[in-house]
Structures are given as structure tokens and as C-alpha cells.
Motif scaffolding. Structure first.
Motif, PDB file in Angstrom:
ATOM      1  N   GLY A 156       9.028   4.052 -13.122  1.00 55.32           N
ATOM      2  CA  GLY A 156       8.497   3.231 -12.046  1.00 55.32           C
ATOM      3  C   GLY A 156       9.598   2.446 -11.360  1.00 55.32           C
ATOM      4  N   PHE A 157       9.191   1.620 -10.408  1.00 56.75           N
ATOM      5  CA  PHE A 157      10.130   0.779  -9.674  1.00 56.75           C
ATOM      6  C   PHE A 157       9.431  -0.533  -9.342  1.00 56.75           C
ATOM      7  CE2 PHE A 157       8.005   3.561  -6.625  1.00 56.75           C
ATOM      8  CZ  PHE A 157       7.514   2.668  -5.683  1.00 56.75           C
ATOM      9  N   ALA A 158      10.116  -1.422  -8.643  1.00 61.57           N
ATOM     10  CA  ALA A 158       9.531  -2.738  -8.365  1.00 61.57           C
ATOM     11  C   ALA A 158       9.942  -3.233  -6.981  1.00 61.57           C
ATOM     12  CB  ALA A 158       9.938  -3.754  -9.424  1.00 61.57           C
ATOM     13  N   LEU A 159       9.102  -4.119  -6.451  1.00 62.22           N
ATOM     14  CA  LEU A 159       9.358  -4.795  -5.178  1.00 62.22           C
ATOM     15  C   LEU A 159       9.843  -6.202  -5.484  1.00 62.22           C
ATOM     16  CD1 LEU A 159       9.027  -4.972  -2.033  1.00 62.22           C
ATOM     17  CD2 LEU A 159       6.678  -5.760  -2.464  1.00 62.22           C
ATOM     18  N   TYR A 160      10.928  -6.601  -4.837  1.00 57.54           N
ATOM     19  CA  TYR A 160      11.523  -7.910  -5.056  1.00 57.54           C
ATOM     20  C   TYR A 160      11.607  -8.679  -3.736  1.00 57.54           C
ATOM     21  CZ  TYR A 160      13.159  -6.156  -9.585  1.00 57.54           C
ATOM     22  OH  TYR A 160      13.214  -5.621 -10.853  1.00 57.54           O
ATOM     23  N   ALA A 164       0.837  -1.202   0.000  1.00 60.40           N
ATOM     24  CA  ALA A 164       0.000   0.000   0.000  1.00 60.40           C
ATOM     25  C   ALA A 164       0.872   1.253   0.000  1.00 60.40           C
ATOM     26  CB  ALA A 164      -0.932  -0.013   1.200  1.00 60.40           C
ATOM     27  N   HIS A 165       1.940   1.236   0.790  1.00 61.72           N
ATOM     28  CA  HIS A 165       2.863   2.369   0.857  1.00 61.72           C
ATOM     29  C   HIS A 165       3.533   2.605  -0.494  1.00 61.72           C
ATOM     30  CE1 HIS A 165       6.107   4.984   2.137  1.00 61.72           C
ATOM     31  NE2 HIS A 165       7.008   4.069   1.829  1.00 61.72           N
ATOM     32  N   LEU A 166       4.007   1.548  -1.134  1.00 59.19           N
ATOM     33  CA  LEU A 166       4.678   1.696  -2.428  1.00 59.19           C
ATOM     34  C   LEU A 166       3.715   2.207  -3.490  1.00 59.19           C
ATOM     35  CD1 LEU A 166       6.944  -1.496  -2.451  1.00 59.19           C
ATOM     36  CD2 LEU A 166       7.578   0.864  -1.885  1.00 59.19           C
ATOM     37  N   THR A 167       2.463   1.770  -3.423  1.00 61.10           N
ATOM     38  CA  THR A 167       1.444   2.261  -4.354  1.00 61.10           C
ATOM     39  C   THR A 167       1.285   3.771  -4.221  1.00 61.10           C
ATOM     40  OG1 THR A 167       0.228   0.175  -4.290  1.00 61.10           O
ATOM     41  CG2 THR A 167      -0.986   2.108  -5.008  1.00 61.10           C
ATOM     42  N   GLU A 168       1.229   4.251  -2.988  1.00 60.00           N
ATOM     43  CA  GLU A 168       1.066   5.690  -2.741  1.00 60.00           C
ATOM     44  C   GLU A 168       2.263   6.478  -3.254  1.00 60.00           C
ATOM     45  OE1 GLU A 168       0.324   6.418   1.357  1.00 60.00           O
ATOM     46  OE2 GLU A 168      -1.737   5.659   1.294  1.00 60.00           O
ATOM     47  N   VAL A 169       3.468   5.975  -2.981  1.00 66.35           N
ATOM     48  CA  VAL A 169       4.675   6.676  -3.435  1.00 66.35           C
ATOM     49  C   VAL A 169       4.695   6.757  -4.956  1.00 66.35           C
ATOM     50  CG1 VAL A 169       7.196   6.566  -3.565  1.00 66.35           C
ATOM     51  CG2 VAL A 169       6.040   6.078  -1.402  1.00 66.35           C
ATOM     52  N   TYR A 212       5.560  -1.033  -9.795  1.00 69.20           N
ATOM     53  CA  TYR A 212       4.821   0.167  -9.385  1.00 69.20           C
ATOM     54  C   TYR A 212       5.132   1.309 -10.350  1.00 69.20           C
ATOM     55  CZ  TYR A 212       3.941  -2.439  -5.139  1.00 69.20           C
ATOM     56  OH  TYR A 212       3.534  -3.416  -4.255  1.00 69.20           O
ATOM     57  N   PRO A 213       4.345   1.458 -11.403  1.00 67.08           N
ATOM     58  CA  PRO A 213       4.578   2.553 -12.351  1.00 67.08           C
ATOM     59  C   PRO A 213       4.185   3.890 -11.743  1.00 67.08           C
ATOM     60  CG  PRO A 213       2.599   1.359 -12.953  1.00 67.08           C
ATOM     61  CD  PRO A 213       3.223   0.606 -11.818  1.00 67.08           C
ATOM     62  N   PHE A 214       4.900   4.927 -12.113  1.00 66.51           N
ATOM     63  CA  PHE A 214       4.606   6.253 -11.595  1.00 66.51           C
ATOM     64  C   PHE A 214       3.258   6.759 -12.099  1.00 66.51           C
ATOM     65  CE2 PHE A 214       9.456   7.032 -11.607  1.00 66.51           C
ATOM     66  CZ  PHE A 214       9.576   6.423 -10.371  1.00 66.51           C
ATOM     67  N   GLY A 215       2.574   7.501 -11.238  1.00 61.10           N
ATOM     68  CA  GLY A 215       1.346   8.157 -11.637  1.00 61.10           C
ATOM     69  C   GLY A 215       0.144   7.269 -11.778  1.00 61.10           C
ATOM     70  N   SER A 216       0.237   6.036 -11.267  1.00 65.77           N
ATOM     71  CA  SER A 216      -0.902   5.117 -11.364  1.00 65.77           C
ATOM     72  C   SER A 216      -0.765   4.042 -10.300  1.00 65.77           C
ATOM     73  CB  SER A 216      -0.935   4.464 -12.747  1.00 65.77           C
ATOM     74  OG  SER A 216       0.204   3.657 -12.944  1.00 65.77           O
ATOM     75  N   GLY A 217      -1.748   3.152 -10.244  1.00 64.19           N
ATOM     76  CA  GLY A 217      -1.664   2.018  -9.330  1.00 64.19           C
ATOM     77  C   GLY A 217      -0.680   1.004  -9.878  1.00 64.19           C
ATOM     78  N   ALA A 232      -4.752  -9.162   0.961  1.00 62.85           N
ATOM     79  CA  ALA A 232      -4.178  -7.909   0.504  1.00 62.85           C
ATOM     80  C   ALA A 232      -4.848  -7.452  -0.782  1.00 62.85           C
ATOM     81  CB  ALA A 232      -2.673  -8.082   0.257  1.00 62.85           C
ATOM     82  N   THR A 233      -5.138  -6.189  -0.860  1.00 61.26           N
ATOM     83  CA  THR A 233      -5.747  -5.646  -2.059  1.00 61.26           C
ATOM     84  C   THR A 233      -4.900  -4.492  -2.557  1.00 61.26           C
ATOM     85  OG1 THR A 233      -7.094  -4.136  -0.743  1.00 61.26           O
ATOM     86  CG2 THR A 233      -8.104  -6.242  -1.386  1.00 61.26           C
ATOM     87  N   VAL A 234      -4.938  -4.264  -3.860  1.00 62.08           N
ATOM     88  CA  VAL A 234      -4.222  -3.151  -4.457  1.00 62.08           C
ATOM     89  C   VAL A 234      -5.209  -2.006  -4.605  1.00 62.08           C
ATOM     90  CG1 VAL A 234      -3.022  -2.342  -6.488  1.00 62.08           C
ATOM     91  CG2 VAL A 234      -2.665  -4.677  -5.695  1.00 62.08           C
ATOM     92  N   ARG A 235      -4.890  -0.896  -3.971  1.00 64.67           N
ATOM     93  CA  ARG A 235      -5.808   0.220  -4.027  1.00 64.67           C
ATOM     94  C   ARG A 235      -5.631   0.993  -5.327  1.00 64.67           C
ATOM     95  NH1 ARG A 235      -4.622   3.663   1.039  1.00 64.67           N
ATOM     96  NH2 ARG A 235      -2.539   3.364   0.264  1.00 64.67           N
ATOM     97  N   PRO A 236      -6.698   1.335  -6.017  1.00 66.90           N
ATOM     98  CA  PRO A 236      -6.561   2.109  -7.250  1.00 66.90           C
ATOM     99  C   PRO A 236      -6.078   3.509  -6.933  1.00 66.90           C
ATOM    100  CG  PRO A 236      -8.859   1.938  -6.622  1.00 66.90           C
ATOM    101  CD  PRO A 236      -8.094   1.044  -5.685  1.00 66.90           C
ATOM    102  N   SER A 237      -5.413   4.110  -7.897  1.00 66.85           N
ATOM    103  CA  SER A 237      -4.917   5.469  -7.688  1.00 66.85           C
ATOM    104  C   SER A 237      -6.066   6.453  -7.870  1.00 66.85           C
ATOM    105  CB  SER A 237      -3.795   5.787  -8.685  1.00 66.85           C
ATOM    106  OG  SER A 237      -4.288   5.678 -10.007  1.00 66.85           O
TER     107      SER A 237
END
Length: 201
Positions: free
Chosen positions: A152-156, A57-62, A170-175, A196-201
């Protein structure tokens, strides 16, 4: 519930990523094929597995609030003698990487942690091998150049076999774009179990 070892990074895109990974392996770095070519944002960090939903959720927001920026690699550098590392330098994009890692490691967030050394974005091409091999890496890539737009960036997650596998982008400017984890990934199983759910931007 156990722990998982996570990392957050900017992937070096193709064809550069595979090119540098093969060169790293050619220099004798046995870890090369288990580490996708990247710019580190959060180094290997062991966390409780049940924290993964909050981390996602934190990475999505960033990512949602960040904008793309140009990246350019040029030439080589080394952290020797402090650390046995040879890297390709980031000639453009340092400010973007530095700001991004600061937001990802926000002291109030789930990935807050201290670093062993001041943050210095780079692309490792040799680590912990002989001095002769690191010298070769340093000279071979002295004229190396690559350019792209970081969007964007990614979680590994690091598996028990030492290999780093992408959990999610995690692409910039979107979910985030869902990237299925490798079957049997403890982190992925934990996220699913926790709903866990992915929150839309």
C-alpha cells in the motif's frame, strides 16, 4: 478556501524507517525528523484544499486495483552534481513503484503533474547538506540491505512547520484504512466540511 501541500509515498516500514531516519539526522540533515522515511510517488504538490475529496477517491481506486510487490533496498547512490541528494537504492521493486506512481499521477486524474526530473524511485538519506556529510552517508550505507512486501501507500500533508503528517493509508486490494490527521490539519478539516466519504472497494 486556500491550498494545502500534499505528497503521496510508500512508507519504509519498521524497523528500517526509523533506522534510516535516525541515520539521516545523524548525518546533519535538519529536515530528517520532519520527513518519514519513504519512496516518493508524488512529490510535494500544492493543490486547492477543496480538491482533497476527489484526490482521496482517486487514491482509493488506484489502491483497490493494485497488488502487493516485493521491495528490496541495497546500497547507495547519488544524484550529485545535478541534485544534492544521497539515497539508498531500490534493488527490487522499481517496476512496481514506477507503474504505481504513473497511475497515481494519471494525466486525467486530480494529481496529474509534470516532474522536474524523470521518475527514479529511491529512499533519500541525505539532502542539501555538506559534501563531506553526503560522502559519509554514501559510504556508511554502502552495504545497507532491507526487504519487505509493499502492500500500500499513503497520503501526506506538509504542515506550516514543515513536518509531513500522514492523512490516510491506502492498502492494495481494498478501501483505505482511516488514519486520523493531526488536529488542526487544514486538509482534514476541508474534507470533513465537504462531507468527504471513503468509498468501499
Amino acid at each position: 478556501m486556500g491550498t494545502v501541500t500534499l505528497g503521496v509515498s510508500i512508507a519504509v516500514p519498521e524497523p528500517y524507517g526509523s533506522q534510516l531516519q535516525e541515520l539521516r539526522a545523524g548525518f546533519g540533515d535538519a529536515a530528517a525528523h520532519g520527513i518519514p522515511t519513504h519512496v516518493t510517488l508524488v512529490p510535494p504538490t500544492e493543490v486547492e484544499a477543496d480538491r482533497l475529496p476527489a484526490i482521496r477517491a482517486h487514491l482509493t481506486e488506484v489502491a483497490a486495483a493494485f497488488t502487493a510487490f516485493p521491495m528490496r533496498l541495497s546500497g547507495t547512490g547519488t544524484f550529485r552534481p545535478v541534485s544534492p541528494v544521497v539515497f539508498v537504492r531500490i534493488a527490487e521493486g522499481v517496476a512496481g513503484c514506477t507503474r504505481l506512481q504513473g497511475e497515481v499521477r494519471d494525466p486525467s486524474g486530480p494529481l496529474s503533474r509534470e516532474l522536474a526530473f524523470p521518475y527514479h524511485p529511491h529512499v533519500t538519506v541525505a539532502h542539501g547538506i555538506s559534501d563531506e556529510a553526503m560522502d559519509l552517508a554514501y559510504t556508511t550505507l554502502a552495504d545497507y540491505v532491507a526487504e519487505w512486501v509493499c502492500d500500500g501507500f499513503a497520503l501526506y500533508e506538509q504542515g506550516s512547520d514543515g513536518v509531513w503528517r500522514k492523512l490516510r493509508e491506502y492498502p492494495f486490494g481494498s478501501g483505505p484504512i482511516g488514519v486520523p490527521a493531526q488536529p488542526g490539519s487544514p486538509a482534514d478539516q476541508t474534507a470533513e466540511a465537504a462531507g468527504a466519504t471513503v468509498r468501499p472497494s
